[in-house]
Design an enzyme around this catalytic site. Structure first.
Site, PDB file in Angstrom:
ATOM      1  N   LYS A  84     104.111  48.257   5.486  1.00  0.00           N
ATOM      2  CA  LYS A  84     105.231  48.633   6.528  1.00  0.00           C
ATOM      3  C   LYS A  84     106.425  48.943   5.730  1.00  0.00           C
ATOM      4  O   LYS A  84     107.403  49.814   6.541  1.00  0.00           O
ATOM      5  CB  LYS A  84     105.446  47.375   7.345  1.00  0.00           C
ATOM      6  CG  LYS A  84     104.502  46.825   8.383  1.00  0.00           C
ATOM      7  CD  LYS A  84     104.053  48.256   9.318  1.00  0.00           C
ATOM      8  CE  LYS A  84     103.237  47.851  10.376  1.00  0.00           C
ATOM      9  NZ  LYS A  84     102.731  49.200  11.140  1.00  0.00           N
ATOM     10  N   TYR A  88     100.499  43.728   4.079  1.00  0.00           N
ATOM     11  CA  TYR A  88     101.233  44.404   5.389  1.00  0.00           C
ATOM     12  C   TYR A  88     102.747  44.520   4.835  1.00  0.00           C
ATOM     13  O   TYR A  88     103.334  45.755   5.496  1.00  0.00           O
ATOM     14  CB  TYR A  88     100.966  43.127   6.228  1.00  0.00           C
ATOM     15  CG  TYR A  88     101.488  43.416   7.801  1.00  0.00           C
ATOM     16  CD1 TYR A  88     101.005  44.337   8.390  1.00  0.00           C
ATOM     17  CD2 TYR A  88     102.723  42.709   8.132  1.00  0.00           C
ATOM     18  CE1 TYR A  88     101.608  44.846   9.861  1.00  0.00           C
ATOM     19  CE2 TYR A  88     103.119  43.200   9.529  1.00  0.00           C
ATOM     20  CZ  TYR A  88     102.361  44.110  10.322  1.00  0.00           C
ATOM     21  OH  TYR A  88     102.882  44.397  11.684  1.00  0.00           O
ATOM     22  N   ASN A 141     100.432  53.947  15.610  1.00  0.00           N
ATOM     23  CA  ASN A 141     100.381  52.516  15.824  1.00  0.00           C
ATOM     24  C   ASN A 141      99.272  51.760  15.614  1.00  0.00           C
ATOM     25  O   ASN A 141      99.112  50.460  15.844  1.00  0.00           O
ATOM     26  CB  ASN A 141     100.689  52.228  17.498  1.00  0.00           C
ATOM     27  CG  ASN A 141     101.259  50.932  17.897  1.00  0.00           C
ATOM     28  OD1 ASN A 141     101.870  50.291  17.279  1.00  0.00           O
ATOM     29  ND2 ASN A 141     100.455  50.367  19.140  1.00  0.00           N
ATOM     30  N   THR A 197     100.775  41.173  21.257  1.00  0.00           N
ATOM     31  CA  THR A 197      99.688  42.110  21.185  1.00  0.00           C
ATOM     32  C   THR A 197      98.475  41.181  20.801  1.00  0.00           C
ATOM     33  O   THR A 197      98.751  40.240  20.295  1.00  0.00           O
ATOM     34  CB  THR A 197      99.830  43.239  20.324  1.00  0.00           C
ATOM     35  OG1 THR A 197      99.922  42.600  18.944  1.00  0.00           O
ATOM     36  CG2 THR A 197     101.204  43.986  20.641  1.00  0.00           C
TER      37      THR A 197
END
Length: 235
Positions: free
Chosen positions: A121, A117, A51, A151
């Site tokens: 991913k 990113y 994570n 987050t």
């Protein structure tokens, strides 16, 4: 270190057991340290959730080599090194363990300003599908979770900032975020993680499952939408 210590304190305050390893995710050495700490402190390893993540959002012509390499190293290489180390332990000790890698909608369909990113991913989901094949005989499952949650990282995205700030104030997020965007809290994601780590999920592997707010999704495996043939091939 302070963030890791806060996480340990939060878990132990609820009656759980936790230890922290403070190290930059990406290298083989960090992966080895994480697995070793789990085995040393808990007597074994059964579940790995990858994570760790960072953002360095910039449009293509503004993105530097360093912006690209950092995100790829933490997300993609870090997932690879940690899973390799955990799976080696599973195999050596005959553990039918669980691998749960964290993806992103950006990796499924792209997003402006996130070349690095998106690549990382998307690569994670590709690795998960491969690992599901390689680990099947050992009884180890590998799945990707595609979360959309408040987050510290998503707080840096202006589009989500209002929802994250509402959550920090202890206020309910607007329905638009929870239902239309499928954006919620970390707690909304936790149930899926726990399920995939459980015995009940022993038959689920190689999947990309989205969760956020009030929404749960199963992402499809890519398939060709149309096929045409020409004798002798195509010019």
């Amino acid at each position: 270190a302070s963030v890791a210590d806060e996480a340990v304190a939060a878990i132990t305050a609820e009656g759980g057991r936790a230890v922290a390893v403070v190290a930059p995710v990406g290298s083989t050495e960090t992966a080895q340290a994480l697995v070793a700490a789990a085995v040393e402190n808990f007597g074994g390893l059964d579940i790995l959730v990858t994570n760790a993540g960072v953002l360095r959002d910039k449009s293509l012509l503004k993105m530097t080599d360093e912006d690209f390499d950092l995100v790829i190293n933490v997300h993609l290489r870090g997932t690879f090194t940690c899973v390799r180390e955990a799976y080696a332990y599973f195999k050596e000790n005959n553990v039918q363990g669980r691998i749960i890698a964290i993806g992103s909608p950006t990796g499924q369909r792209g997003n402006f300003g996130q070349t690095n990113y998106a690549a990382a991913k998307a690569g994670i989901v590709g690795m998960v599908r491969t690992w599901a094949m390689e680990m099947k005989k050992a009884g180890v499952t590998a799945n990707a979770v595609i979360p959309v949650a408040a987050t510290a990282m998503t707080k840096t995205v202006p589009y989500f900032a209002a929802a994250v700030e509402a959550d920090e104030r202890g206020e309910a997020m607007p329905d638009f975020f929870r239902r239309t965007l499928g954006f919620g809290t970390a707690e909304d994601v936790a149930g899926l993680i726990a399920f995939l780590a459980s015995e009940e999920a022993a038959g689920i592997t190689g999947q990309a499952i989205g969760v956020g707010g009030d929404r749960l999704q199963l992402w499809s495996h890519p398939e060709a939408v149309e096929s045409e043939y020409r004798d002798g091939g195509w010019s």
